[in-house]
Design a protein around this motif. Structure first.
Motif: not given
Length: 426
Positions: A383-394
């Motif tokens: 989750g800590t790896w995915i969240q910044p990447r999702l934040e850049a999009v969403l």
């Protein structure tokens, strides 16, 4: 040194009066420990890390440390299963756990630079919850050993109610105090005050735990590494183990992000969160009373399934909350979760205790909790790896996506594995 020997290694078995006094001391100690834990794992910690300039992913990384520390429960049986008198080991580990957690909020006194202080906080936090993970099975076994036969549900309900009352009152006061310092432009002093309060509570906790009269364990053994696999091979325990491991996945994906989500995305204040906590405390007391008696009448499995369904519904609810609705919807979710938290933890622990053999309860409890923590930590890391990447999009919708995924995983585990749990009464 006679006082030390009598305190931790008494020559005679405790009387029923001493055991009853130990139960009262444990109830009070649990309330004090609940305040320390709540401050060290909730919105106070998230706000403190934000004050130090931490990112959302760093806050989530620190928030998953308690689950990572639970992995050390794999090692607990090697310590506790081989000794009759476990109180001294439990006491020392609890002292390290609570004092290290209190010192976290005092780090800026020694390390003024925020970028360095964040890593010192991470190190102390890791030490604290590694000690917590190692001591938890032993402390739980000590508590369960003192609980009265045939009325464990009622005992744990009283213990939980006391913890909820004291915790809600303390966090309400500290939340308002912290917001006052924040409005005055000096939040750093507010967190230092919180650290001093936690230090005083840690001293009180150590005294109370030392006063508990232990019920020594009759059967001891030298645990071998191969014995760690015993719960896996036990057909009676295997459904509980599988449910706990898969149940750790949604928790790991949602829990580390909740506090920082409330503060940064939804814009809720410490005062708001702790005020809602008072209402949650009242509902939580009623919930603990209800779930404890339901367990005594209908079994721990029913309590686990009902509380899990409600908690997962709340996780799904967090995925749907928007900042404009938060003042109205967040209290509903927080209160509903509080109503189930005590019953869920009590039921899970007692079902593990009842389903495990008398000679290896610490092993079974430790392995189950550690296995669930491993799955939660792996999912939290993801989750800590995915969240910044999702934040850049969403943007701010990145965390609700994680909540939605966690709810789906949790309901799937409840539907498939929840019905396979053994049904045991207290």
């Amino acid at each position: 040194m006679d006082w030390f020997r009598n305190l931790f290694f008494p020559p005679q078995l405790p009387t029923e009066r001493q055991l009853a006094a130990g139960r009262h001391a444990l109830i009070t100690e649990g309330a004090v420990a609940a305040v320390i834990y709540s401050i060290g794992t909730g919105n106070f910690l998230a706000g403190y890390l934000s004050q130090l300039g931490a990112s959302i992913s760093f806050c989530a990384l620190v928030a998953m440390i308690p689950q990572l520390g639970c992995v050390l429960q794999f090692l607990s049986p090697f310590l506790f299963e081989r000794i009759h008198h476990r109180k001294l080991s439990i006491w020392l580990l609890c002292v390290v756990y609570r004092f290290a957690l209190a010192v976290v909020f005092l780090v800026p006194l020694a390390v003024p630079r925020a970028e360095h202080a964040r890593w010192v906080v991470l190190a102390l936090y890791t030490l604290s919850f590694f000690a917590a993970g190692l001591v938890t099975p032993g402390l739980q076994h000590l508590t369960l050993g003192l609980a009265p036969e045939g009325a464990r549900g009622a005992f744990f309900a009283r213990k939980d109610i006391a913890a909820v009352c004291v915790n809600s009152a303390a966090t309400l006061v500290l939340g308002r105090l912290l917001d006052r310092f924040t409005r005055g432009g000096d939040p750093g002093t507010g967190y230092l005050v919180i650290g001093l309060v936690c230090g005083a509570l840690a001293i009180l906790d150590a005294v109370l735990l030392a006063l508990v009269h232990e019920n020594p364990v009759d059967f001891v053994c030298k645990v071998r590494p191969a014995d760690i696999l015993q719960p896996v091979r036990d057909k009676t325990c295997r459904p509980m183990l599988l449910y706990a491991v898969l149940g750790g996945l949604p928790g790991g994906l949602s829990t580390p992000f909740l506090a920082v989500y409330e503060l940064r995305v939804l814009g809720l204040s410490h005062s708001f969160i702790t005020t809602v906590g008072v209402v949650s405390a009242v509902v939580g007391m009623a919930g603990s009373w209800y779930w404890g008696r339901l367990a005594d009448a209908a079994g721990w499995r029913r309590v686990i399934r009902l509380t899990a369904a409600i908690n997962l519904s709340c996780t799904l609810g967090w995925a749907l909350v928007r900042p404009a609705w938060a003042p109205f919807t967040a209290p509903v979710l927080l209160v509903a979760t509080a109503a189930c938290t005590g019953g869920s933890s009590i039921a899970s622990m007692n079902l593990q205790f009842a389903a495990s053999p008398a000679h290896a309860k610490t092993t079974y409890i430790g392995v189950t909790s550690a296995s669930a923590s491993i799955s939660a930590c792996l999912m939290a890391t993801l989750g800590t790896w995915i969240q910044p990447r999702l934040e850049a999009v969403l943007g701010n919708a990145s965390i609700p996506c994680l909540f939605l995924t966690a709810a789906v995983l949790g309901f799937a585990n409840l539907a498939v594995n929840g019905r396979r749990l053994p049904n045991t009464k207290s």
